[in-house]
Design a protein around this motif. Structure first.
Motif, PDB file in Angstrom:
ATOM      1  N   LEU A 122       0.825  -1.210   0.000  1.00 46.22           N
ATOM      2  CA  LEU A 122       0.000   0.000   0.000  1.00 46.22           C
ATOM      3  C   LEU A 122       0.854   1.253   0.000  1.00 46.22           C
ATOM      4  O   LEU A 122       0.367   2.347  -0.232  1.00 46.22           O
ATOM      5  CB  LEU A 122      -0.955  -0.019   1.194  1.00 46.22           C
ATOM      6  CG  LEU A 122      -1.955  -1.172   1.182  1.00 46.22           C
ATOM      7  CD1 LEU A 122      -2.949  -1.022   2.322  1.00 46.22           C
ATOM      8  CD2 LEU A 122      -2.686  -1.260  -0.137  1.00 46.22           C
ATOM      9  N   LEU A 123       2.148   1.088   0.248  1.00 43.78           N
ATOM     10  CA  LEU A 123       3.067   2.214   0.113  1.00 43.78           C
ATOM     11  C   LEU A 123       3.026   2.765  -1.305  1.00 43.78           C
ATOM     12  O   LEU A 123       2.976   3.957  -1.524  1.00 43.78           O
ATOM     13  CB  LEU A 123       4.504   1.738   0.405  1.00 43.78           C
ATOM     14  CG  LEU A 123       4.969   1.733   1.850  1.00 43.78           C
ATOM     15  CD1 LEU A 123       6.374   1.178   1.922  1.00 43.78           C
ATOM     16  CD2 LEU A 123       4.932   3.118   2.431  1.00 43.78           C
ATOM     17  N   GLY A 124       3.077   1.848  -2.279  1.00 41.09           N
ATOM     18  CA  GLY A 124       3.103   2.280  -3.664  1.00 41.09           C
ATOM     19  C   GLY A 124       1.858   3.036  -4.045  1.00 41.09           C
ATOM     20  O   GLY A 124       1.906   3.981  -4.822  1.00 41.09           O
ATOM     21  N   ALA A 227       9.341   4.889  -1.754  1.00 36.99           N
ATOM     22  CA  ALA A 227       9.308   6.048  -0.856  1.00 36.99           C
ATOM     23  C   ALA A 227       9.780   7.314  -1.558  1.00 36.99           C
ATOM     24  O   ALA A 227      10.599   7.256  -2.478  1.00 36.99           O
ATOM     25  CB  ALA A 227      10.185   5.778   0.366  1.00 36.99           C
ATOM     26  N   PRO A 228       9.258   8.484  -1.155  1.00 40.14           N
ATOM     27  CA  PRO A 228       9.755   9.747  -1.702  1.00 40.14           C
ATOM     28  C   PRO A 228      11.257   9.880  -1.461  1.00 40.14           C
ATOM     29  O   PRO A 228      11.746   9.556  -0.374  1.00 40.14           O
ATOM     30  CB  PRO A 228       8.975  10.806  -0.901  1.00 40.14           C
ATOM     31  CG  PRO A 228       7.755  10.092  -0.427  1.00 40.14           C
ATOM     32  CD  PRO A 228       8.170   8.682  -0.190  1.00 40.14           C
ATOM     33  N   VAL A 229      11.964  10.329  -2.451  1.00 35.36           N
ATOM     34  CA  VAL A 229      13.431  10.382  -2.407  1.00 35.36           C
ATOM     35  C   VAL A 229      13.931  11.138  -1.183  1.00 35.36           C
ATOM     36  O   VAL A 229      14.912  10.736  -0.541  1.00 35.36           O
ATOM     37  CB  VAL A 229      13.984  11.034  -3.692  1.00 35.36           C
ATOM     38  CG1 VAL A 229      15.490  11.214  -3.602  1.00 35.36           C
ATOM     39  CG2 VAL A 229      13.627  10.202  -4.910  1.00 35.36           C
ATOM     40  N   ALA A 270       8.918   9.456   7.781  1.00 35.68           N
ATOM     41  CA  ALA A 270       9.728   8.250   7.566  1.00 35.68           C
ATOM     42  C   ALA A 270       9.232   7.104   8.440  1.00 35.68           C
ATOM     43  O   ALA A 270       9.132   5.953   7.990  1.00 35.68           O
ATOM     44  CB  ALA A 270      11.200   8.557   7.864  1.00 35.68           C
ATOM     45  N   LEU A 271       8.885   7.415   9.678  1.00 37.38           N
ATOM     46  CA  LEU A 271       8.373   6.396  10.594  1.00 37.38           C
ATOM     47  C   LEU A 271       7.027   5.868  10.100  1.00 37.38           C
ATOM     48  O   LEU A 271       6.763   4.659  10.148  1.00 37.38           O
ATOM     49  CB  LEU A 271       8.237   6.985  11.998  1.00 37.38           C
ATOM     50  CG  LEU A 271       7.653   6.070  13.072  1.00 37.38           C
ATOM     51  CD1 LEU A 271       8.495   4.806  13.227  1.00 37.38           C
ATOM     52  CD2 LEU A 271       7.545   6.807  14.408  1.00 37.38           C
TER      53      LEU A 271
END
Length: 436
Positions: A122-124, A227-229, A270-271
């Protein structure tokens, strides 16, 4: 390989008001395998689509996400008619085609007769702006690494797993040396399916470590992909700090360990990403052990645990020689592996909400507060047979809980509401509490 979640999938299949199902879980915990196994054993036919490497199906969903369009085109793709009452549609890596995720809403509303099960990070999905998540139109199940009893079954000790599941503590005590030996292996091997499967066949600890290192490497690659760079370095800093965080006597997460002067607001996103992708478990402090525990959550104080005890032992380069050195493994780096193990076994129990408690002065801490069937149950974790627990005593005197649990290497015993539950039986904590 036996997975308890199959029983939940069968219950989902039998529900009259079934909705499309999403299986959540970290990468490589066995989501693809369990979906295929479910389709093979419970349906006459299953149709598997992996959106990560299938441009044809991606194109179908890009054009139209109405079931009236999708089903005929999927039938053309598979070369046969799809019978909704006898078939399972499996959508894997669904995050790679966000419109496929959105389509679940329309399957729920317009074509509920189709059995659809999905998995993916689900991150994507969070990266694709404009994607509509089908809130209220899907169901969820969570898949974790193999529990200790699932591990026992995988390595050919089914009868011993049954004894734990049945809470047959007289027999468990008789064979405790077998459980302790198996628990040592579980601390080292963990519950990642590929690692367990290989170990069950080869018994090779070195090969297990190689697979675990490969899994850890793949996690870093996945984060770099999704994740965002700008937050990738912070994700890695949190992830790499967890062993050091758990090696402290007080295992509360401290941002200063990540980097001198680090502040919570710099690492919040980030967490969140690490939690959402299932790589870490966040256990928050409660100020007062009242139900519902969520209402007393202190968001500023928490502990972090990784997805699997075997991966944690790999991260700290634990040597296999430790397995034969008495019970030292259970107290290795201040009992961090034992607390990780306990957290992991409680997380998989559907009836348990996991928190921890400290008093306002910070001089008394109970390792976990488990919300079990409407009861706040303090859980103290002891890596050895030493049963002295001043903080648990303080907690019991102050709050008078109906039931308290001490997980340790001592034998099962109940004394005045205090349950001594062997560590290797942690998985049935909620069942034991319900029996008291």
């Amino acid at each position: 390989m036996y997975r308890e979640l199959i029983n939940d999938l069968i219950k989902w299949k039998e529900k009259p008001s079934r909705k499309p199902l999403i299986i959540r879980g970290a990468r490589q915990v066995g989501k693809t395998w369990i979906m295929k196994e479910f389709g093979k054993t419970q349906y006459k036919k299953s149709y598997y689509v992996n959106f990560d490497n299938n441009d044809i199906v991606k194109t179908i969903f890009d054009k139209n996400i109405s079931p009236s369009y999708l089903i005929p085109n999927l039938e053309l793709y598979f070369g046969e008619k799809i019978n909704p009452s006898e078939s399972l549609l499996i959508f894997d890596e669904i995050q790679e085609t966000p419109r496929a995720l959105t389509s679940l809403k329309y399957f729920c509303e317009e074509a509920p007769e189709y059995n659809i099960i999905c998995a993916g990070s689900l991150l994507g999905v969070a990266l694709h702006e404009g994607t509509s998540f089908p809130v209220g139109k899907v169901e969820f199940l969570d898949l974790y690494p193999l529990s200790f009893t699932e591990f026992l079954r995988a390595v050919g000790k089914e009868q011993f797993a049954d004894l734990i599941y049945e809470c047959s503590f007289d027999s468990i005590t008789t064979f405790k040396d077998i459980y302790i030996s198996a628990l040592k292996n579980y601390y080292y091997i963990g519950g990642m399916p590929e690692v367990v499967s290989d170990f069950a066949q080869s018994g090779d600890y070195n090969k297990a470590r190689e697979i675990q290192r490969r899994i850890l490497d793949s996690y870093e690659q996945d984060l770099s992909k999704h994740a965002p760079v700008e937050i990738i370095p912070r994700i890695r800093m949190i992830w790499n700090s967890i062993p050091a965080q758990l090696s402290k006597e007080n295992k509360k997460f401290i941002y200063g360990i990540i980097k001198e002067g680090a502040r919570a607001k710099d690492f919040e996103l980030a967490l969140l990403w690490l939690c959402d992708c299932g790589l870490v478990y966040k256990v928050s402090r409660v100020t007062t052990p009242h139900i519902p525990l969520k209402a007393y959550e202190d968001f500023r104080a928490f502990k972090l645990f990784v997805v699997d005890v075997g991966l944690l032992s790999c991260m700290v380069s634990l040597e296999s020689s430790t397995l034969v050195n008495g019970d030292v493994l259970f107290s290795e780096f201040k009992g961090a592996l034992t607390e990780q193990y306990a957290a992991q076994q409680m997380m998989i129990q559907k009836d348990v909400d996991v928190y921890y408690w400290t008093n306002d002065r910070g001089n008394a801490e109970v390792d976990f507060i488990a919300g079990v069937f409407g009861k706040p149950v303090p859980v103290e974790v002891k890596a050895e047979t030493n049963l002295k627990a001043k903080s648990l005593k303080t907690f019991r005197e102050k709050f008078s809980p109906d039931v308290s649990v001490r997980l340790s290497m001592a034998d099962f015993k109940i004394d005045d509401g205090l349950v001594n539950l062997p560590l290797y039986s942690a998985e049935v904590l909620s069942k034991v509490v319900s029996m008291i």
